[in-house]
Design an enzyme around this catalytic site. Structure first.
Site, short mmCIF file in Angstrom:
data_model
loop_
_atom_site.label_atom_id
_atom_site.label_comp_id
_atom_site.label_asym_id
_atom_site.label_seq_id
_atom_site.Cartn_x
_atom_site.Cartn_y
_atom_site.Cartn_z
CG ASP A 14 13.25 40.85 3.76
OD1 ASP A 14 12.49 41.09 2.80
OD2 ASP A 14 14.00 41.71 4.25
CB CYS B 283 13.42 43.88 7.28
SG CYS B 283 15.05 44.23 6.57
CE LYS C 10 12.59 44.32 2.56
NZ LYS C 10 13.93 44.35 3.17
#
Length: 212
Positions: free
Chosen positions: A11, A160, A111
């Site tokens: 990310d 994450c 995702k």
């Protein structure tokens, strides 16, 4: 080259950096180091995950009347943190950061695209309405390529990135965090993150420059 190891970049998106919708502490500081690491071509396999939410995602605080960002609510029998709207599909904040050369990626895994399920980890979504955590297919993809070890960097170290590392270890991969190429939502969580990683047998590499 790390023949049996993969680099997973989690990310690395503007919305998780200063000025973004869900800014991590010093999130932009990792960008030059990640670009430099990719240019060194130390890994045969490289993966990037990309948070990719539809508008009105269930994790957005505004979708829950009377709730505020960073509040926790029960969802499907598990705690769910509510977030500001972030990484909405097709917006500039959801793009992979433009100052990183992503052309060497073997896989870009989006995702969080299911409107009713959040997704922190690159390996499994969060718990859904049926009580399971659906696989993203990443573990199988890595195994098919002979990978048994992963190095993880990106954002956020306490969410994450942490979940990705824990799921990697649980799936049988030797897992390591590139500490200097990750940042947390808040540095207040760093001690707890270290404790969690060490308890799970996950390695901490203090500097990506130590990789050969």
């Amino acid at each position: 080259m790390q023949a049996h190891a993969a680099l997973i970049l989690v990310d690395v998106q503007p919305d998780f950096m200063p000025g973004g919708a869900l800014a991590c502490h010093e999130g932009d500081a990792i960008v030059p180091g990640i670009d430099k690491l990719l240019n060194r071509q130390l890994f045969r396999h490289t993966v990037a995950t990309q948070d990719w939410h539809p508008r009105g995602h269930i994790s957005f605080a505004r979708m829950h009347a009377g709730s505020q960002p960073f509040q926790q609510i029960p969802l499907y029998g598990h705690p769910q943190t509510l977030w500001p709207d972030h990484c909405v599909q097709g917006t500039p904040g959801a793009a992979l950061h433009p100052d990183v050369d992503w052309t060497s990626m073997d896989l870009i895994l989006r995702k969080g695209s299911r409107p009713d399920v959040d997704s922190y980890s690159g390996f499994q979504e969060n718990h859904g309405p049926d009580g399971t955590r659906p696989s993203t297919g990443l573990a199988g993809w890595l195994r098919e390529r002979g990978v048994d070890e992963v190095y993880v960097a990106g954002l956020a170290r306490d969410v994450c990135v942490l979940w990705t590392l824990q799921d990697a270890a649980a799936a049988g991969f030797r897992a390591h965090l590139l500490w200097d190429l990750s940042r947390p939502v808040t540095p207040d969580t760093d001690a707890a993150t270290r404790t969690t990683l060490e308890a799970a047998g996950i390695g901490i590499v203090e500097s990506a420059s130590q990789l050969h």
